[in-house]
Design an enzyme around this catalytic site. Structure first.
Site, PDB file in Angstrom:
ATOM      1  N   GLY A  38      -3.300  41.235  -8.225  1.00 55.33           N
ATOM      2  CA  GLY A  38      -3.527  40.554  -6.954  1.00 55.33           C
ATOM      3  C   GLY A  38      -2.846  39.202  -6.932  1.00 55.33           C
ATOM      4  N   ASN A  39      -3.138  38.423  -5.915  1.00 52.34           N
ATOM      5  CA  ASN A  39      -2.574  37.072  -5.824  1.00 52.34           C
ATOM      6  C   ASN A  39      -3.589  36.156  -5.166  1.00 52.34           C
ATOM      7  OD1 ASN A  39      -1.979  36.937  -2.813  1.00 52.34           O
ATOM      8  ND2 ASN A  39      -0.825  38.774  -3.393  1.00 52.34           N
ATOM      9  N   ARG A  40      -3.266  34.881  -5.095  1.00 50.44           N
ATOM     10  CA  ARG A  40      -4.232  33.880  -4.650  1.00 50.44           C
ATOM     11  C   ARG A  40      -4.266  33.654  -3.144  1.00 50.44           C
ATOM     12  NH1 ARG A  40      -6.304  31.041  -8.862  1.00 50.44           N
ATOM     13  NH2 ARG A  40      -5.119  31.066 -10.810  1.00 50.44           N
ATOM     14  N   SER A  41      -3.558  34.469  -2.382  1.00 52.34           N
ATOM     15  CA  SER A  41      -3.560  34.255  -0.930  1.00 52.34           C
ATOM     16  C   SER A  41      -4.981  34.402  -0.370  1.00 52.34           C
ATOM     17  CB  SER A  41      -2.645  35.272  -0.253  1.00 52.34           C
ATOM     18  OG  SER A  41      -2.767  35.154   1.145  1.00 52.34           O
ATOM     19  N   ALA A  52       0.753  37.856   1.718  1.00 48.93           N
ATOM     20  CA  ALA A  52       1.363  37.716   0.394  1.00 48.93           C
ATOM     21  C   ALA A  52       1.445  39.118  -0.201  1.00 48.93           C
ATOM     22  CB  ALA A  52       0.530  36.792  -0.478  1.00 48.93           C
TER      23      ALA A  52
END
Ligand code: CTP
Ligand code: CA
Length: 233
Positions: free
Chosen positions: A33-36, A100
């Site tokens: 995943g990512n921090r968006s 993102a």
């Protein structure tokens, strides 16, 4: 006639907007995943609604509730996001890719939990590239001869090679979209915060526009810029 005067600068326009961060499953309990947070995308959706547009909000993972008043489409992975956008792009006047999107996904999804056994390699996850949705939407638009205004986002960090804006300009060129909203990120910047600082770059070569403020203020500026680009046509 008065229909277009009534509801604000985007009255009658249909916006297709993606937001949040994709999640790429590794096995039943893990993902890449990512921090968006989805906050900036949600703010743009709200600003577009206030400007009189109708909004289809394609939501990957969000840390915030989706905005009220949108048509909500939930997705998880980049491939699902791509399919959702491609399916709906023909009905849109404006496309905003604020999601993102994971650049890579695990080559295969394990259907049982990957175990920490001694007989598996140190790095058991092979990655493959995800489709570039923004580039694909621009190509499809050009092939179809339709007129969607397409807006990309870029989270950039400067490095020894180039500064943030140089990377932004190169990305605008590569993606082929009309507008690129560039923000400078770092571990303690932007993600999840309510403040943002961006530069809006335009394909038509008009002056870069710097906007700093709350994510709502940035969203307002992006929407005004979109309305101006539509008016200029
Ligand atoms: N994007 C996309 N599909 C991808 C990756 C990104 O549509 N597979 C979109 C994002 O939604 C954003 C824009 O492309 O609007 C720029 O994303 P970014 O990650 O900054 O660009 P990349 O081309 O992935 O380049 P890099 O991560 O290497 O800087
Ligand atoms: Ca990327």
């Amino acid at each position: 006639d008065d229909q277009t005067d009534d509801g604000g600068p985007l009255a009658g326009k249909r916006i297709l907007l993606s937001a949040g961060g994709t999640r790429e499953p590794i096995d039943p309990v893990r993902f890449l995943g990512n921090r968006s947070s989805g906050k900036q995308g949600a703010a743009i959706a709200r600003a577009a609604l206030r400007a009189g547009a109708s909004v289809t909000f394609v939501a990957a993972h969000l840390d915030v509730p989706p905005p009220a008043g949108v048509e909500l489409v939930k997705v998880e992975t980049a491939v699902e996001l791509r399919d959702a956008m491609v399916e709906r792009v023909a009905a849109a006047d404006v496309v905003v890719m604020s999601a993102a999107v994971a650049d890579f996904r695990p080559a295969r999804r394990h259907h049982s939990k990957i175990k920490k056994r001694d007989d598996v390699p140190d790095a058991p996850i092979e990655l493959v590239r995800n489709p570039d949705i923004l580039v694909e939407l621009v190509r499809r638009r050009d092939a179809a001869g339709t007129q969607q205004l397409i807006v990309g986002f870029a989270a950039e960090t400067g490095d020894n090679g180039a500064d943030v804006l140089a990377y932004g300009r190169a990305k605008l060129e590569r993606k082929g979209c009309e507008l690129l909203v560039v923000n400078e990120v770092g571990t303690d910047r932007v993600f999840g915060l309510d403040e943002n600082s961006v530069t809006i770059l335009a394909k038509d070569g008009s002056q870069p526009q710097h906007v700093a403020g709350s994510k709502d203020e940035v969203a307002e500026a992006v929407v005004v810029r979109i309305a101006r680009a539509l008016d200029a046509r």
